[in-house]
Each structure stands twice: as structure tokens, then as C-alpha cells.
Design a protein around this motif. Structure first.
Motif, PDB file in Angstrom:
ATOM      1  N   VAL A 493       0.822  -1.222   0.000  1.00  0.00           N
ATOM      2  CA  VAL A 493       0.000   0.000   0.000  1.00  0.00           C
ATOM      3  C   VAL A 493       0.849   1.262   0.000  1.00  0.00           C
ATOM      4  O   VAL A 493       0.307   2.365   0.086  1.00  0.00           O
ATOM      5  N   LEU A 494       2.178   1.128  -0.125  1.00  0.00           N
ATOM      6  CA  LEU A 494       3.047   2.312  -0.110  1.00  0.00           C
ATOM      7  C   LEU A 494       2.671   3.304  -1.200  1.00  0.00           C
ATOM      8  O   LEU A 494       2.688   4.521  -0.985  1.00  0.00           O
ATOM      9  N   ARG A 496      -0.222   3.617  -2.664  1.00  0.00           N
ATOM     10  CA  ARG A 496      -1.634   4.006  -2.663  1.00  0.00           C
ATOM     11  C   ARG A 496      -1.992   4.981  -1.545  1.00  0.00           C
ATOM     12  O   ARG A 496      -3.078   5.563  -1.568  1.00  0.00           O
ATOM     13  N   ILE A 497      -1.104   5.157  -0.562  1.00  0.00           N
ATOM     14  CA  ILE A 497      -1.476   5.994   0.583  1.00  0.00           C
ATOM     15  C   ILE A 497      -1.649   7.459   0.191  1.00  0.00           C
ATOM     16  O   ILE A 497      -2.219   8.234   0.960  1.00  0.00           O
ATOM     17  N   PHE A 498      -1.148   7.852  -0.988  1.00  0.00           N
ATOM     18  CA  PHE A 498      -1.313   9.237  -1.428  1.00  0.00           C
ATOM     19  C   PHE A 498      -2.576   9.427  -2.266  1.00  0.00           C
ATOM     20  O   PHE A 498      -2.819  10.523  -2.763  1.00  0.00           O
ATOM     21  N   GLU A 499      -3.388   8.372  -2.427  1.00  0.00           N
ATOM     22  CA  GLU A 499      -4.617   8.500  -3.191  1.00  0.00           C
ATOM     23  C   GLU A 499      -5.695   9.197  -2.364  1.00  0.00           C
ATOM     24  O   GLU A 499      -5.742   9.081  -1.143  1.00  0.00           O
ATOM     25  N   ARG A 500      -6.563   9.876  -3.070  1.00  0.00           N
ATOM     26  CA  ARG A 500      -7.642  10.606  -2.399  1.00  0.00           C
ATOM     27  C   ARG A 500      -8.601   9.646  -1.720  1.00  0.00           C
ATOM     28  O   ARG A 500      -9.036   8.664  -2.305  1.00  0.00           O
ATOM     29  N   PHE A 501      -8.933   9.916  -0.471  1.00  0.00           N
ATOM     30  CA  PHE A 501      -9.866   9.140   0.366  1.00  0.00           C
ATOM     31  C   PHE A 501      -9.330   7.751   0.706  1.00  0.00           C
ATOM     32  O   PHE A 501     -10.066   6.951   1.275  1.00  0.00           O
ATOM     33  N   TYR A 502      -8.068   7.443   0.348  1.00  0.00           N
ATOM     34  CA  TYR A 502      -7.606   6.069   0.567  1.00  0.00           C
ATOM     35  C   TYR A 502      -7.304   5.823   2.037  1.00  0.00           C
ATOM     36  O   TYR A 502      -6.644   6.629   2.699  1.00  0.00           O
ATOM     37  N   ALA A 504      -5.849   2.438   4.180  1.00  0.00           N
ATOM     38  CA  ALA A 504      -5.370   1.061   4.057  1.00  0.00           C
ATOM     39  C   ALA A 504      -6.019   0.190   5.111  1.00  0.00           C
ATOM     40  O   ALA A 504      -5.786   0.363   6.302  1.00  0.00           O
ATOM     41  N   SER A 505      -6.842  -0.762   4.661  1.00  0.00           N
ATOM     42  CA  SER A 505      -7.491  -1.671   5.606  1.00  0.00           C
ATOM     43  C   SER A 505      -6.515  -2.720   6.068  1.00  0.00           C
ATOM     44  O   SER A 505      -5.757  -3.277   5.292  1.00  0.00           O
ATOM     45  N   GLY A 506      -6.505  -2.963   7.367  1.00  0.00           N
ATOM     46  CA  GLY A 506      -5.651  -4.007   7.914  1.00  0.00           C
ATOM     47  C   GLY A 506      -4.195  -3.619   8.005  1.00  0.00           C
ATOM     48  O   GLY A 506      -3.356  -4.459   8.299  1.00  0.00           O
ATOM     49  N   SER A 507      -3.841  -2.360   7.757  1.00  0.00           N
ATOM     50  CA  SER A 507      -2.435  -1.986   7.802  1.00  0.00           C
ATOM     51  C   SER A 507      -2.031  -1.395   9.129  1.00  0.00           C
ATOM     52  O   SER A 507      -0.891  -1.064   9.365  1.00  0.00           O
ATOM     53  N   GLY A 508      -3.011  -1.225  10.008  1.00  0.00           N
ATOM     54  CA  GLY A 508      -2.672  -0.657  11.305  1.00  0.00           C
ATOM     55  C   GLY A 508      -2.665   0.865  11.287  1.00  0.00           C
ATOM     56  O   GLY A 508      -2.366   1.485  12.296  1.00  0.00           O
ATOM     57  N   TRP A 532       7.275  11.135  -1.478  1.00  0.00           N
ATOM     58  CA  TRP A 532       7.171   9.685  -1.444  1.00  0.00           C
ATOM     59  C   TRP A 532       7.333   9.180  -0.010  1.00  0.00           C
ATOM     60  O   TRP A 532       7.761   9.923   0.887  1.00  0.00           O
ATOM     61  N   ALA A 533       6.968   7.932   0.201  1.00  0.00           N
ATOM     62  CA  ALA A 533       7.021   7.307   1.526  1.00  0.00           C
ATOM     63  C   ALA A 533       7.933   6.096   1.474  1.00  0.00           C
ATOM     64  O   ALA A 533       8.039   5.424   0.444  1.00  0.00           O
ATOM     65  N   GLU A 534       8.588   5.816   2.600  1.00  0.00           N
ATOM     66  CA  GLU A 534       9.446   4.650   2.742  1.00  0.00           C
ATOM     67  C   GLU A 534       9.098   3.944   4.046  1.00  0.00           C
ATOM     68  O   GLU A 534       8.833   4.586   5.056  1.00  0.00           O
ATOM     69  N   SER A 535       9.068   2.626   4.022  1.00  0.00           N
ATOM     70  CA  SER A 535       8.808   1.840   5.231  1.00  0.00           C
ATOM     71  C   SER A 535       9.279   0.414   5.015  1.00  0.00           C
ATOM     72  O   SER A 535       9.148  -0.116   3.901  1.00  0.00           O
ATOM     73  N   GLN A 536       9.829  -0.180   6.041  1.00  0.00           N
ATOM     74  CA  GLN A 536      10.262  -1.568   5.984  1.00  0.00           C
ATOM     75  C   GLN A 536       9.123  -2.540   6.229  1.00  0.00           C
ATOM     76  O   GLN A 536       9.331  -3.756   6.184  1.00  0.00           O
ATOM     77  N   GLY A 537       7.932  -2.012   6.491  1.00  0.00           N
ATOM     78  CA  GLY A 537       6.782  -2.877   6.742  1.00  0.00           C
ATOM     79  C   GLY A 537       6.087  -2.500   8.030  1.00  0.00           C
ATOM     80  O   GLY A 537       6.460  -1.546   8.733  1.00  0.00           O
TER      81      GLY A 537
END
Length: 552
Positions: A493-494, A496-502, A504-508, A532-537
Motif C-alpha cells: 500500500v506504499l 496508494r497511501i497518497f490517493e484521495r480518500f484512501y 489502508a485496511s488491515g495496515s494498522g 514519497w514514503a518509505e517503510s520496511q513494513g
């Protein structure tokens, strides 16, 4: 004569081609007669006129039932019934070979009638205007019939089995010759290409129509290497080669379509059928592969258009369904996010009415102010969202120190962050000037830090600004980084998090309107930057970076 022959593609585009076709018709070795739908003779070539010993004026414009009225009354009646059976209903392209008929003619005017035998192949054709025509290819088979009669008498006298087998072989060869002749006529009228590939020698042979389908002149040479290395469009060569190989072992014909590009850059689709003959070579293998080819450009283009329309419809339906789901989620999120501050404001306002305690009044004022500010921020986000979606959000550019601006916002938020038990680190803030709208850039940084605080329960939030050299941007870029030690973002979901109204279900990730990051990305893009976003999970924290061109 030009009308029935102008049905070919060449004659429709080139007037001289019709003349050439007329000359070819005149010079055909076979005798041809062309009738219109009323059975009136519209064309007769020289071979026909010589065959029946008549002048062109004696046949043109007359009914086929009225010309060549020789022979006995019985023969004329037989000839009429014979024509009725041959000129019945049919479909364009259909070819029928009539039975032999005896019809005596005079070699010279007023001369004695000479026994003659005729056989006619009738082909139903159509002109470019859709008018029906009959093509009659007339064969004088008198010699053959006489030979057959003599052969019958001779066979009656034959007693040797070997001689009988020889006669049968001759008959078979003659029948084969006639069948081959009929096949060539049928292929020519149906615009079907025929070819053969010798597997041992690699010799490739084909008829003229096959060359025409490939966009080549009749005099051109087609070889196996040229077919696969030049004539077939590159992306289809492997599939045709696979079909050729499959035809060596398949019991039924193998079909494959491919595209060719003619020298004039016109693209055509060809359907090819390949099959192995029933016979085998001396070693028991497949001696050759034979097949037919047909132009299917109109059908293929229609299929491709339908596929493209179906794919476009499917994509539009998916986008519509996704937009509907996003809007449903947005309405639910707005309802939820508005309910909490409105409920708090309503509860503390009621308490103010019922209590005169000054301590309660001060606390109520603080709570009401905080929730009203939260409501104002949500309303601002909604208004900005609408302005961006309609292209009406404007920015006023001026030199802004990104490092100083990030430091000011960090200090404004320090108390809120530390009240949650999270440590704020904002020590690495280089002075980097960018051309930006300070109000909008403040909104981006505020959203990123608020987003970090929302998902960070413990640990620290680190804000930094540094200058980055870039060969693609004159003067380099200024990079803002907001790193949290919070819940992290799942890899899928990295983007998609910049999408409008998005959301992330189940991502915490926490709930919200789903507008903060979308607004940040939209504003950054208006400034010619990237985010942009970065995350190891999940559970590994997240880092959001903003890159803007530096101002010098």
C-alpha cells in the motif's frame, strides 16, 4: 467489360488496372462468357468467339438462351434445360461444374453441323456495386469425349490386366489435371493464396495470390527465410513458426493469424492454414507442409475494436466501482470524524449551562476550542480538496526558507507531541530556500507531522531538512524528511497511501478523512516537487520525504 472485372481491389484504385484486367480477360486461353442477372451476355473473350466461330456482335447484349442456336430441336431443348440447371440460385464465389452435353455446331456459316461436346464451369460473381454476374468458362471437350468413346471401345477389346491398369492410370491423371485446373480457377476467384514448404530442401512455393496477400508483386520471389525474416511482422514470426512445426504432427489443419506490413506501410491481417499431406517421404517422414492463406483484415480489425472497447469498458467500470467505494468510505469517515468533536463540543456546552464552577468553565472552553479547531482543519481540508480537484487552487510563489519553516512548525507542535509521550527531534534543519507558497508549504509540513504523530505511540519523530545535489536540477534540491517510529506501512500500500480518500485496511493505520497525504502530494506537485514514503513494513515505522527545487 470493365464492370465485372472492376471488382478487384487494384481496379478500384487505379483506372489503368481495369484496362489491364480487360486485356488479360481477352487474352485468357480458356473461353469465357459473362452474363448479367438477366442472363444477358455482357462480355465474351476472343477464345470464346473463336471456339464457337461467331462474331462479338452476334452474342453481346443477347440472352444466352438465344445465341448459338444450332443443332437439332432436341439438342436445343436439352441445351435450354442444361442452362436452367447451371444458372440457378447461388452465393457469390460459388463455382459449379456442369455435366458434359452434346451440342452440334457448324464450323462455317450454313455448313454442315459437326458433333461437339461441351462442359461449362459457372461461377457467381459480384461487382463493386453489388450486382450479380455469372462467369461461364466453356470447355470444348469433344476430343476428350471422342477419346473416351474410343477408349471404351478399345477397353472392350482389351484382355490384358496390365493394359487395363494403364488405361485406369491415364484416366486418373486426366482427372487430376482437371481437378488441378478447377482448383486454380477456384483459388483465383476466391482470392485465396496457396503455398507449399518442402521440409527437406526448404523450398517454398506459392501462387500469385499468396504474394498479393503479402503485398508483393507477382514477379517477386518468396522463400522460407524471407517469409519469417522480413515479410511477417516481427512480433508474430514465432507464433507462425510454431504453427508450421505443429502442422508436421497434427492430424487436422493448424490455423494461425498474423500481421504483415506492405511496402506502402498498410497493415493487413492474414489467416493461414497449414497441414501435412497424407503421404510420407522415402524415410517415413513428412515430405512437405501445404496450406492456404486468406485476408481477414476487416474481421480482425473488428475483433480488435471490440476487445479494446470491452477492455475500456471494464477499466471504466472498475474505476467507477473504486470511486464509489472511496466515496462511501469518505462519507463514513467524515461522519465519524465530525461526530467526535461535535459530541465533545455539545457535551461541554451543556456542562457550561448547568455548572457555575469556574474550573469546569475553563476546561470546557479549552476542550471546545480544541475540537472547534479540529473541525476547522477538517473543513479547510475539504475546501482545499475541492479546489484541487477542480483545478482552482492557486499558489503565490516567493522565496521560503524550508529549514526555518520546518523548525517553526516543529516548535508549534512540540507540546502536542510530547504530551503523547513521543520525543521530537528537529536538530538537523539546514537553511534551504525554495520558491513556494509559504501557507501551502506550511500545510504540507503540518500534515506530515500530524500524520506521524497519529501513528506513533512511543519512540521519536525526527524532522530534518538538507540540501541535495542533483544533476537533473540546476542548483540541486531541498529535501524535507519526517520519520516516525510508529506502526509502519505495508509494502503493497506504499504507492496508494497518497490517493484521495484512501485508507489502508488491515495496515494498522489510524482512521481519518484520507485527505491529508493526498493534499500534501497535490500541493508539492503544484510546486514542481515530489513526495514519497518509505517503510520496511508494519511495525517498522515510516519516513515521508519531500523534494523541492532549490532557489538561488
Amino acid at each position: 467489360m470493365s464492370e465485372p472485372l472492376s471488382a478487384t481491389p487494384a481496379s478500384r484504385s487505379d483506372p489503368s488496372a481495369a484496362t489491364d484486367v480487360g486485356e488479360i480477360f481477352e487474352s485468357l486461353p480458356d473461353a469465357w462468357l459473362v452474363l448479367d442477372a438477366a442472363m444477358t451476355v455482357v462480355a465474351a473473350n476472343r477464345a470464346y468467339l473463336a471456339l464457337v466461330a461467331t462474331e462479338r456482335s452476334a452474342v453481346l447484349g443477347r440472352s444466352v438462351y438465344e445465341i448459338n442456336q444450332a443443332g437439332s430441336a432436341a439438342q436445343r431443348e436439352s441445351r435450354r434445360r442444361w442452362l436452367d440447371s447451371m444458372l440457378g440460385e447461388g452465393v457469390p464465389g460459388e463455382s459449379r461444374l456442369g455435366p458434359p452435353i452434346r451440342y452440334d455446331l457448324a464450323c462455317v456459316d450454313d455448313g454442315p453441323l459437326v458433333p461437339r461436346y461441351w462442359q461449362v464451369r459457372v461461377t457467381l460473381m459480384s461487382t463493386a456495386r453489388g450486382e450479380g454476374l455469372y462467369g461461364l468458362c466453356v470447355h470444348d471437350i469433344t476430343e476428350r469425349m471422342e477419346d473416351e468413346a474410343r477408349g471404351q471401345r478399345e477397353r472392350a477389346k482389351l484382355r490384358s490386366q496390365a493394359r487395363l491398369r494403364q488405361v485406369l492410370m491415364e484416366e486418373a491423371n486426366e482427372q487430376l489435371r482437371l481437378q488441378q485446373e478447377q482448383l486454380q480457377h477456384a483459388l483465383a476467384f476466391a482470392s485465396v493464396g496457396a503455398w507449399e514448404l518442402q521440409k527437406q530442401t526448404g523450398v517454398f512455393t506459392c501462387n500469385d495470390q499468396f504474394k498479393t496477400l503479402l503485398g508483393l508483386p507477382v514477379a517477386a520471389t518468396v522463400t522460407e527465410s524471407r517469409l519469417f525474416g522480413e515479410l511477417i511482422d516481427q512480433e508474430y514470426r514465432e507464433r507462425v513458426r510454431t504453427a508450421f512445426d505443429a502442422a508436421r504432427f497434427a492430424d487436422a489443419p493448424v490455423e494461425v493469424d498474423f500481421r504483415v506490413t506492405w511496402p506502402n506501410r498498410e497493415r493487413r491481417w492474414i489467416l493461414l492454414r497449414a497441414a501435412r499431406p497424407r503421404g510420407r517421404d522415402a524415410l517415413g517422414g513428412v515430405a512437405s507442409i501445404v496450406g492456404l492463406a486468406l485476408d481477414i483484415s476487416m474481421r480482425k480489425e473488428s475483433e480488435l475494436e471490440h476487445q479494446a472497447a470491452a477492455e475500456s469498458e471494464r477499466a471504466a467500470r472498475e474505476r467507477s466501482e473504486e470511486a464509489t467505494r472511496a466515496m462511501d468510505h469518505f462519507v463514513a469517515a467524515v461522519s465519524h470524524e465530525l461526530r467526535s468533536p461535535l459530541g465533545a463540543i455539545q457535551s461541554w456546552a451543556t456542562l457550561l449551562q448547568r455548572s457555575g464552577d469556574l474550573a469546569h468553565m475553563a476546561r470546557a472552553g479549552t476542550v471546545i476550542e480544541r475540537n472547534a479547531r479540529q473541525l476547522a482543519l477538517m473543513v479547510d481540508d475539504l475546501l482545499d480538496s475541492g479546489a484541487i480537484a477542480t483545478g482552482k487552487l492557486s499558489i503565490e510563489l516567493a522565496p521560503v526558507d524550508l529549514g526555518a519553516l520546518a523548525g517553526n512548525i516543529a516548535e508549534d507542535m512540540r507540546m502536542r507531541i510530547e504530551e503523547k509521550g513521543v520525543r521530537l527531534v528537529a536538530d538537523d534543519l539546514d537553511s534551504c530556500f525554495v520558491m513556494a507558497d509559504e501557507k501551502r508549504l506550511r500545510q504540507v509540513i503540518w500534515n506530515l507531522m500530524t500524520n506521524a504523530l497519529k501513528f506513533c505511540e512511543t519512540g521519536e519523530i525526527v524532522v530534518s531538512v538538507r540540501a541535495v545535489a542533483s544533476p537533473l536540477t540546476h542548483g540541486g534540491t531541498a529535501e524535507l524528511s519526517v520519520r516516525d517510529a510508529g506502526r509502519g506501512i505495508a509494502p503493497e500500500v506504499l504507492e496508494r497511501i497518497f490517493e484521495r480518500f484512501y485508507q489502508a485496511s488491515g495496515s494498522g493505520r489510524a482512521s481519518g478523512l484520507g485527505l491529508g497525504l493526498w493534499l500534501a502530494r497535490s500541493i508539492v506537485r503544484l510546486h514542481g516537487g515530489t513526495i514519497w514514503a518509505e517503510s520496511q513494513g508494519e511495525g517498522q515505522g515510516a519516513t515521508f520525504r519531500v523534494s523541492l527545487p532549490r532557489y538561488r
